[in-house]
Design a protein around this motif. Sequence first.
Motif, PDB file in Angstrom:
ATOM      1  N   GLN A  35     -19.356 -39.816  22.012  1.00 58.36           N
ATOM      2  CA  GLN A  35     -19.975 -40.381  20.670  1.00 58.36           C
ATOM      3  C   GLN A  35     -20.593 -41.779  21.377  1.00 58.36           C
ATOM      4  OE1 GLN A  35     -20.172 -38.038  18.873  1.00 58.36           O
ATOM      5  NE2 GLN A  35     -18.403 -37.338  17.998  1.00 58.36           N
ATOM      6  N   VAL A  77     -12.613 -37.301  13.001  1.00 56.74           N
ATOM      7  CA  VAL A  77     -13.035 -36.151  12.761  1.00 56.74           C
ATOM      8  C   VAL A  77     -12.869 -35.139  13.928  1.00 56.74           C
ATOM      9  CG1 VAL A  77     -14.526 -34.062  11.761  1.00 56.74           C
ATOM     10  CG2 VAL A  77     -14.470 -36.439  10.511  1.00 56.74           C
ATOM     11  N   PRO A  78     -13.595 -35.256  15.151  1.00 55.15           N
ATOM     12  CA  PRO A  78     -13.178 -34.426  16.330  1.00 55.15           C
ATOM     13  C   PRO A  78     -11.837 -34.431  16.744  1.00 55.15           C
ATOM     14  CG  PRO A  78     -15.237 -35.540  16.759  1.00 55.15           C
ATOM     15  CD  PRO A  78     -14.517 -36.033  15.397  1.00 55.15           C
ATOM     16  N   ARG A 125      -5.988 -27.929  16.965  1.00 56.78           N
ATOM     17  CA  ARG A 125      -6.252 -26.608  17.883  1.00 56.78           C
ATOM     18  C   ARG A 125      -5.222 -26.599  18.987  1.00 56.78           C
ATOM     19  NH1 ARG A 125     -10.667 -28.435  20.092  1.00 56.78           N
ATOM     20  NH2 ARG A 125      -9.574 -28.939  21.962  1.00 56.78           N
ATOM     21  N   ILE A 129     -13.657 -38.238  23.611  1.00 51.12           N
ATOM     22  CA  ILE A 129     -14.548 -38.329  22.287  1.00 51.12           C
ATOM     23  C   ILE A 129     -15.300 -39.636  21.971  1.00 51.12           C
ATOM     24  CG2 ILE A 129     -14.411 -38.193  19.960  1.00 51.12           C
ATOM     25  CD1 ILE A 129     -12.004 -36.404  20.278  1.00 51.12           C
ATOM     26  N   VAL A 155      -9.669 -32.317  14.322  1.00 51.70           N
ATOM     27  CA  VAL A 155      -9.790 -31.045  14.922  1.00 51.70           C
ATOM     28  C   VAL A 155      -9.078 -30.541  16.111  1.00 51.70           C
ATOM     29  CG1 VAL A 155     -11.767 -29.285  15.563  1.00 51.70           C
ATOM     30  CG2 VAL A 155     -12.136 -30.595  13.542  1.00 51.70           C
ATOM     31  N   PRO A 210     -16.905 -40.465  13.481  1.00 50.24           N
ATOM     32  CA  PRO A 210     -17.305 -39.592  14.692  1.00 50.24           C
ATOM     33  C   PRO A 210     -16.168 -39.369  15.625  1.00 50.24           C
ATOM     34  CG  PRO A 210     -18.882 -41.170  13.982  1.00 50.24           C
ATOM     35  CD  PRO A 210     -17.562 -41.703  13.198  1.00 50.24           C
TER      36      PRO A 210
END
Lengths: 265, 286, 276
Positions: free
Chosen positions: A181, A205-206, A213, A177, A209, A202
């Motif tokens: 970014q 948040v991912p 998952r 990630i 998530v 940035p």
Amino acid sequence: MIRDITLGQYYPGDSWVHRLDARTKIIATLLYLIELFVVNNFYGFLITAAVLAAVIALSRVPVKFIFRGLTAVFLIIAFTFLLNLFMVDGRVLWHWKFLTITYEGLSRAFFMAIRLVLIIIGSSIMTLTTKPVELTDGLEKLLYPFSKIGLPSHEIALMMTIALRFIPTLMEETDKIIKAQQARGADFESGNLFQRAKSLIPILVPLFVSSFRIAQDLALAMEARCYHGGSGRTRMNEIRFERADAVAAVLMVVFLIVIIASRFI
Amino acid sequence: MSISVRNLNYIYNPGMPGETVALRDVSFDVADGTILGVIGHTGSGKSTLLQHLNGLIKPTSGEVYIDGECITDGKTKMTDIRRKVGLVFQYPEYQLFEETVSKDVAFGPKNLGLDEEEQQERVKKAIGLVGLDYDEIKDLSPFELSGGMKRRVAIAGVIAMDPKILILDEPTAGLDPSAHRDILAMVRRIHDEMGIILIFVSHNMADVAEMSDKVMVMSDGQVALEGTPAEVFSQGDKLSAMGLSVPPAREIAELIKRKAPDFSSKALTIDEAAGDIRRYLEETRG
Amino acid sequence: MKFIEVKDLKIEFTRIDENGREVPGKVALDGISLDIEKGSFVAVVGMNGSGKSTLAKCFNGLLAPSAGRVVVGGFDTAEEEHIWDVRRRVGMVFQNPDNQIVSSIVEDDVAFGPENLGIEPKEIRRRVDDALKRVGMYELKDKGAHMLSGGQKQRIAIAGAIAMRPECIVFDEPTAMLDPKGRASVMSIIRDLNAEGITCILITHFMSEAEQADRVIVLKKGKVLCDRTPEALFSDREMIEKAGLEMPPAIEIRDKAGLPEHLTTADDIADYIAKK
């Protein structure tokens, strides 16, 4: 780099240390940590370091591999060292503007740094020589008596198993990630504290998530494999307390006595 | 615009027990306007190589030149490289983070320091290029979209930086056949409209044969084969030794050749193979 | 003999509205009826969002029907007291190789299922060794799971399912995230397991994989669009287009070259041309 962290990794082997009961190793590590805070002089550290070196030799884990774990936390050690070096009052050795180094500060800084290094090496010996499952099984067994007063020993142990299992996965994910970014021009290094904190959004948040998952996928996979809590569950490798464990326990107690005695040298 | 890579070496964890050589002496050139297809197994060094092209990884030794400028000498500003070289990772939809689609796509342009107006213009254009309707989608949360749409938005996020070189790591991974076709067509359109160098990684040999001007095969950290699709896919034995294969159309043509020795075909695509079969049957009939 | 019976299966997800009330949401499966024969190899295909994965989760009771019935080996998946009987019989392998491995060490992960079933330690050891040998991963049993490639991780996940001695294994897009080598190794294991008598249900986007099954079920918008042999499916271009799928390359070549329709594989085509 993130992948340098060895804490929590297992180094496969069949040494005497590897074969010890996980409970023995957990308790020995706890005793060892206590000892480190009892130690207050050079001889104590010397004995501790010698014992640690002996354990490393017995474990047959390459020394290089153990020290790699240190590079990742080098900053913390350096910070602790400097903090102690400048913050302790006493007999002044050196003085420049607002910076003062005292004799007491210097010795405290050295001891703290050595203590930290010994803590990290000592505890990584435990994780390097114990399979994660054995470690968590051992913990579950040690905590079992407390389950009568409501401590969820099985759940705590399982949480640790999963945490250990997913540390590398999440680190890879984070690495990816960050790079993605950065490829979009993100800058995590410049700006004031507020801007820097904001620039983490940035990534965070991912990452959240992704973690959700992963958690969802894993919960489903566990359910599909008939997981239904700790009751009625058996183990492939039952951990067993053997003669070697008794020997290790005796040695640890001797070590503790020697360390306490070293305070009076 | 051009890319030149010279004697690139990269070693993970040098001097440590986990030391691995990820790239060994990699050199190649990519000319302006080329579509380069990269194939190779997981661990062959593809991803490591691509990350060198926009400065995300610094080589152990060797140089990367983008448009004649050396980006590995430590003097180039990283934002300048990333403005020129856009990199879309695998499963890029997992990197979305903003509240709305337009804010997310604007992240790149904003980091480049463009003003508000210019950012919006870029966003609008990029969303159009990936085949989505700007007005319909701009205020939606990216997390509400379908998988295929999320991926398009994520690709738009990189396109909005207006790169001259676009690198896509497995852009069709995990998609169903029709979404797969749509994304490929989109990638082709982006290349044609932006007039850029396009590098894409794929495990699908049919896609690589269909799309690429040039093909590069990575194996064990090295460039194992390089050339036009016809050149690379004529070396089926070498490819299968690396655990890779030729496009299915070629496989079928080879199978026919084995059973009907006077049949000859260098087909890479379904259409070419069908054409060769037609011709062969007409000739034998006549 | 039928192993799984699905009758008028409906799955409707609920969602929470603005007032915090539970209201009906998306209908993922809408009146599915089908049987899975014991020992068969069935592929399930369809576009993203057609309900394939939802159906997979119904086969072992991970999802309970909103309406209708799913009966596995005589047990209704809606009955709480039999849920473990169902899950023991139907193993599952998911898409993401990373997210389904529970333990850090290969053999400990394979042991997870049998341990949950409360099996004797010695018997678990036997099953784990056997399962690892069947997927060709026995030599790596002491390795850390995070050191493995995607294909190897997926083989561990399959071994984890095998170690529970299931009668059926559901594979939910097991090859979607793998490279060609990993994909080929997983497919060959699936074929071997089926040859040994395990019922295999394979959900996939790859027509070349669906082709290898005895039977292909095509889903569209939560309904069964068609259910036939791969040969019958791939001779029906209209159906393929309607379902948003694609033809296997051999059939594409056959049709574009104007060859007769009874040729269904690359071998058929080659033989036909050789005889001319």
